[in-house]
Design a protein around this motif. Structure first.
Motif, PDB file in Angstrom:
ATOM      1  N   PRO A  99       0.660  -1.328  -0.077  1.00 48.69           N
ATOM      2  CA  PRO A  99       0.086   0.126  -0.049  1.00 48.69           C
ATOM      3  C   PRO A  99       0.676   1.440  -0.195  1.00 48.69           C
ATOM      4  O   PRO A  99       0.394   2.465  -0.618  1.00 48.69           O
ATOM      5  CB  PRO A  99      -0.953  -0.017   1.256  1.00 48.69           C
ATOM      6  CG  PRO A  99      -1.067  -1.431   1.728  1.00 48.69           C
ATOM      7  CD  PRO A  99       0.615  -2.101   1.210  1.00 48.69           C
ATOM      8  N   MET A 100       1.866   1.287   0.491  1.00 41.89           N
ATOM      9  CA  MET A 100       3.067   2.478   0.420  1.00 41.89           C
ATOM     10  C   MET A 100       3.075   2.938  -1.021  1.00 41.89           C
ATOM     11  O   MET A 100       3.743   3.754  -1.384  1.00 41.89           O
ATOM     12  CB  MET A 100       4.143   2.280   1.109  1.00 41.89           C
ATOM     13  CG  MET A 100       5.208   1.207   0.529  1.00 41.89           C
ATOM     14  SD  MET A 100       6.764   1.437   1.464  1.00 41.89           S
ATOM     15  CE  MET A 100       6.812   0.485   2.801  1.00 41.89           C
TER      16      MET A 100
ATOM     17  N   PRO B 106      -4.811   0.624  -2.294  1.00 37.25           N
ATOM     18  CA  PRO B 106      -4.545   1.725  -1.424  1.00 37.25           C
ATOM     19  C   PRO B 106      -5.231   1.929  -0.210  1.00 37.25           C
ATOM     20  O   PRO B 106      -4.695   2.997   0.662  1.00 37.25           O
ATOM     21  CB  PRO B 106      -4.627   2.677  -2.567  1.00 37.25           C
ATOM     22  CG  PRO B 106      -5.540   2.160  -3.546  1.00 37.25           C
ATOM     23  CD  PRO B 106      -5.200   0.713  -3.414  1.00 37.25           C
TER      24      PRO B 106
ATOM     25  N   THR C  52      -3.938   1.053   4.202  1.00 41.93           N
ATOM     26  CA  THR C  52      -2.708   1.557   4.752  1.00 41.93           C
ATOM     27  C   THR C  52      -2.294   0.744   6.066  1.00 41.93           C
ATOM     28  O   THR C  52      -1.170   0.919   6.414  1.00 41.93           O
ATOM     29  CB  THR C  52      -2.889   2.813   4.756  1.00 41.93           C
ATOM     30  OG1 THR C  52      -3.955   3.252   5.708  1.00 41.93           O
ATOM     31  CG2 THR C  52      -3.068   3.768   3.590  1.00 41.93           C
ATOM     32  N   ASP C  53      -3.235   0.350   6.847  1.00 42.36           N
ATOM     33  CA  ASP C  53      -2.769  -0.405   8.126  1.00 42.36           C
ATOM     34  C   ASP C  53      -2.453  -1.992   8.068  1.00 42.36           C
ATOM     35  O   ASP C  53      -2.258  -2.524   8.755  1.00 42.36           O
ATOM     36  CB  ASP C  53      -3.890  -0.346   9.255  1.00 42.36           C
ATOM     37  CG  ASP C  53      -5.169  -0.913   8.737  1.00 42.36           C
ATOM     38  OD1 ASP C  53      -5.248  -1.427   7.576  1.00 42.36           O
ATOM     39  OD2 ASP C  53      -6.030  -1.130   9.665  1.00 42.36           O
TER      40      ASP C  53
END
Ligand SMILES: [Cu+2]
Length: 264
Positions: free
Chosen positions: A39-40, A56, A59-60
């Motif tokens: 996701p980064m 996306p 993020t966690d």
């Protein structure tokens, strides 16, 4: 006893939001390493082209809760869009899927399940709602000890957070999505709080045979009250039934390599 483990489960859960959960960040096949999705990547210019589906919103590095197991998020994770790359494999090949962060979160227990769906064209443009997946492997409760049971994802953790997938040797050549998933059950005694960690990877399979995959939509795999989804693993002492469809008869069952049966 239960409340001690409950406290541990809750502790692990809160730790997990900082450093735990996970995604597949690497795929190895035939000695070649392929980077998975992360996701980064949304902060990278340009965004790397990888076979893993883009998530996306994840993020966690988190999960789809069982309260959402019939939503489109269960197909390939939260808000998933197509992977832009494709990994070439031959029918019968193996892939090693590497989860990160490694080790897979301590305190997360549950099955590891693999599915394949034909894209009937390019997986980079396929409509995920059209995908029909067949289950090609499942690993549920491997051993009753150590407490609260040694599940597929405990085996994964003990295998360096890596899982091996065997591509069925007789499937028709073409593009497929491998849907690899961990279900974490540490909080699954609360209705709607089992955790799904689905990961989708585009494959182009060559040297195949004649067997066509007949599957179903991932949105129909699991119901919130299934016995393998709504379960108190801290009290459970029965035969764990891995949720979802039966394993496709043309898949080939294998043991994971370097099996640490019974755990440590
Ligand atoms: Cu977690």
């Amino acid at each position: 006893m239960r409340y001690l483990y409950l406290a541990l489960a809750i502790l692990y859960t809160s730790v997990c939001y900082v450093a735990g959960h996970g995604i597949v960040t690497g795929i190895v096949t035939n000695g070649t390493y392929h980077r998975g999705y992360d996701p980064m990547f949304q902060h990278f210019v340009p965004i790397p082209q990888v076979s893993g589906w883009s998530t996306p919103e994840n993020t966690d590095y988190g999960f789809v809760p069982s309260s959402n197991f019939t939503s489109p998020d269960i197909i390939c994770h939260k808000g998933a869009t197509q992977g832009t790359g494709t990994i070439n494999v031959k029918a019968g090949d193996t892939l090693q899927l590497q989860w990160n962060p490694s080790p897979w979160t301590v305190g997360h227990h549950g099955p590891v399940i693999d599915y394949l769906a034909a894209c009937n064209g390019s997986c980079t443009t396929v409509d995920k709602s059209m995908l029909k997946f067949a289950k090609i492997a499942e690993s549920g409760l491997v051993a009753k000890t150590p407490f609260p049971g040694y599940y597929g994802c405990d085996l994964l953790r003990d295998n360096n957070s890596t899982w091996t997938v065997w591509i069925p040797p007789t499937i028709i050549s073409g593009e497929y999505i491998l849907r690899h998933e961990i279900l974490a059950l540490h909080l699954a005694w609360r209705r709607g709080e089992a955790q799904g960690y689905p990961q989708c990877i585009n494959l182009n399979v060559t040297d195949g045979g004649v067997d066509e995959i007949v599957g179903k939509s991932a949105q129909g795999f699991y119901q919130v009250d299934d016995p393998g989804v709504l379960i108190d693993i801290w009290q459970f002492n029965g035969t764990y039934v891995v949720p979802g469809p039966k394993v496709w008869e043309k898949s080939v069952a294998h043991e994971q390599p370097s099996v640490a049966s019974g755990g440590t």
